[in-house]
Design a protein around this motif. Sequence first.
Motif, mmCIF file in Angstrom:
data_model
loop_
_atom_site.group_PDB
_atom_site.id
_atom_site.type_symbol
_atom_site.label_atom_id
_atom_site.label_comp_id
_atom_site.label_asym_id
_atom_site.label_seq_id
_atom_site.Cartn_x
_atom_site.Cartn_y
_atom_site.Cartn_z
ATOM 1 N N ARG A 8 0.840 -1.202 0.000
ATOM 2 C CA ARG A 8 0.000 0.000 0.000
ATOM 3 C C ARG A 8 0.869 1.245 0.000
ATOM 4 N NH1 ARG A 8 -5.495 0.892 3.019
ATOM 5 N NH2 ARG A 8 -5.735 3.104 2.695
ATOM 6 N N ALA A 10 0.213 5.303 -0.116
ATOM 7 C CA ALA A 10 -0.886 6.256 0.106
ATOM 8 C C ALA A 10 -2.151 5.453 0.372
ATOM 9 C CB ALA A 10 -1.019 7.217 -1.057
ATOM 10 N N SER A 11 -3.178 5.577 -0.471
ATOM 11 C CA SER A 11 -4.420 4.857 -0.216
ATOM 12 C C SER A 11 -4.660 3.721 -1.202
ATOM 13 C CB SER A 11 -5.595 5.841 -0.278
ATOM 14 O OG SER A 11 -5.665 6.390 -1.584
ATOM 15 N N THR A 12 -3.633 3.303 -1.941
ATOM 16 C CA THR A 12 -3.820 2.319 -2.997
ATOM 17 C C THR A 12 -2.847 1.144 -2.867
ATOM 18 O OG1 THR A 12 -4.507 4.078 -4.478
ATOM 19 C CG2 THR A 12 -3.909 2.019 -5.489
ATOM 20 N N VAL A 13 -3.386 -0.068 -2.837
ATOM 21 C CA VAL A 13 -2.569 -1.285 -2.832
ATOM 22 C C VAL A 13 -2.209 -1.623 -4.274
ATOM 23 C CG1 VAL A 13 -2.530 -3.752 -2.319
ATOM 24 C CG2 VAL A 13 -3.647 -2.168 -0.743
ATOM 25 N N LYS A 32 -4.479 3.747 -10.366
ATOM 26 C CA LYS A 32 -4.955 4.647 -9.322
ATOM 27 C C LYS A 32 -5.841 3.917 -8.331
ATOM 28 C CE LYS A 32 -4.886 8.636 -12.372
ATOM 29 N NZ LYS A 32 -5.668 9.643 -13.071
ATOM 30 N N GLU A 33 -6.261 2.697 -8.687
ATOM 31 C CA GLU A 33 -7.171 1.914 -7.853
ATOM 32 C C GLU A 33 -6.439 0.702 -7.268
ATOM 33 O OE1 GLU A 33 -10.026 3.093 -7.198
ATOM 34 O OE2 GLU A 33 -10.323 4.530 -8.810
ATOM 35 N N PRO A 34 -6.926 0.180 -6.132
ATOM 36 C CA PRO A 34 -6.236 -0.925 -5.466
ATOM 37 C C PRO A 34 -6.437 -2.283 -6.141
ATOM 38 C CG PRO A 34 -8.215 -0.317 -4.263
ATOM 39 C CD PRO A 34 -8.060 0.681 -5.366
ATOM 40 N N GLY A 56 -13.239 3.323 -8.007
ATOM 41 C CA GLY A 56 -13.299 3.526 -6.571
ATOM 42 C C GLY A 56 -14.538 2.989 -5.882
ATOM 43 N N GLU A 58 -15.308 -0.358 -5.596
ATOM 44 C CA GLU A 58 -15.091 -1.782 -5.363
ATOM 45 C C GLU A 58 -15.714 -2.632 -6.465
ATOM 46 O OE1 GLU A 58 -16.204 -2.758 -1.350
ATOM 47 O OE2 GLU A 58 -14.558 -1.578 -0.533
#
Length: 186
Positions: A8, A10-13, A32-34, A56, A58
């Motif tokens: 991970r 920042a906010s993205t895996v 930009k997405e996990p 974003g 899911e």
Amino acid sequence: NALLVGTRFASTVQLHLVTRPLGMREQLTFGKEPVLAARFAPDDARVLYYLQDVGGAEQYQLYRLDRRTGRAELLTDGKSRHEALVVSRDGRRLAWAGTARNGKDTDVYVADVVRPKEPRRLTEAGGTFHPVDFSPDGARLLVVQYRAITDSDLLLVEVATGESRRLLDGKGSVRGAAFSADGKAA
């Protein structure tokens, strides 16, 4: 030997590869997405399959990454939610769960890796079904049917026909299962 890891930032895996003990990570995805899950193709570690969010919300989609070219190819519809990725031991089939049928219920889909954009729906019922393991020969698939966090069943599904039988049922929580190495027990 190699290991896929999610790291991970920042906010993205994102997905990374580690090729030796205490080795450096090599970043494989840069979205930009996990990334939710990833699996190597058993017959070619230069190919991997992964689920990554889109938008974003899911709404995870299935991708195939060829590490030789760095090219990632979208394999699913780009809008339904997908999860629970499984690859057969011989590398010939993929299974995943998805909501493409009606946007609400989660069915199991199976596809040959040579035609991954042409999946076949293996389950079709109300509720949530997730694939968990292919038999060693790829002919059967263990599937968990979820009704609630404390209420799920384990099914054995024939990949060719979609016929299923319950291995475990009743009030209880099944999270995962696996076939024995010889495929005679689950």
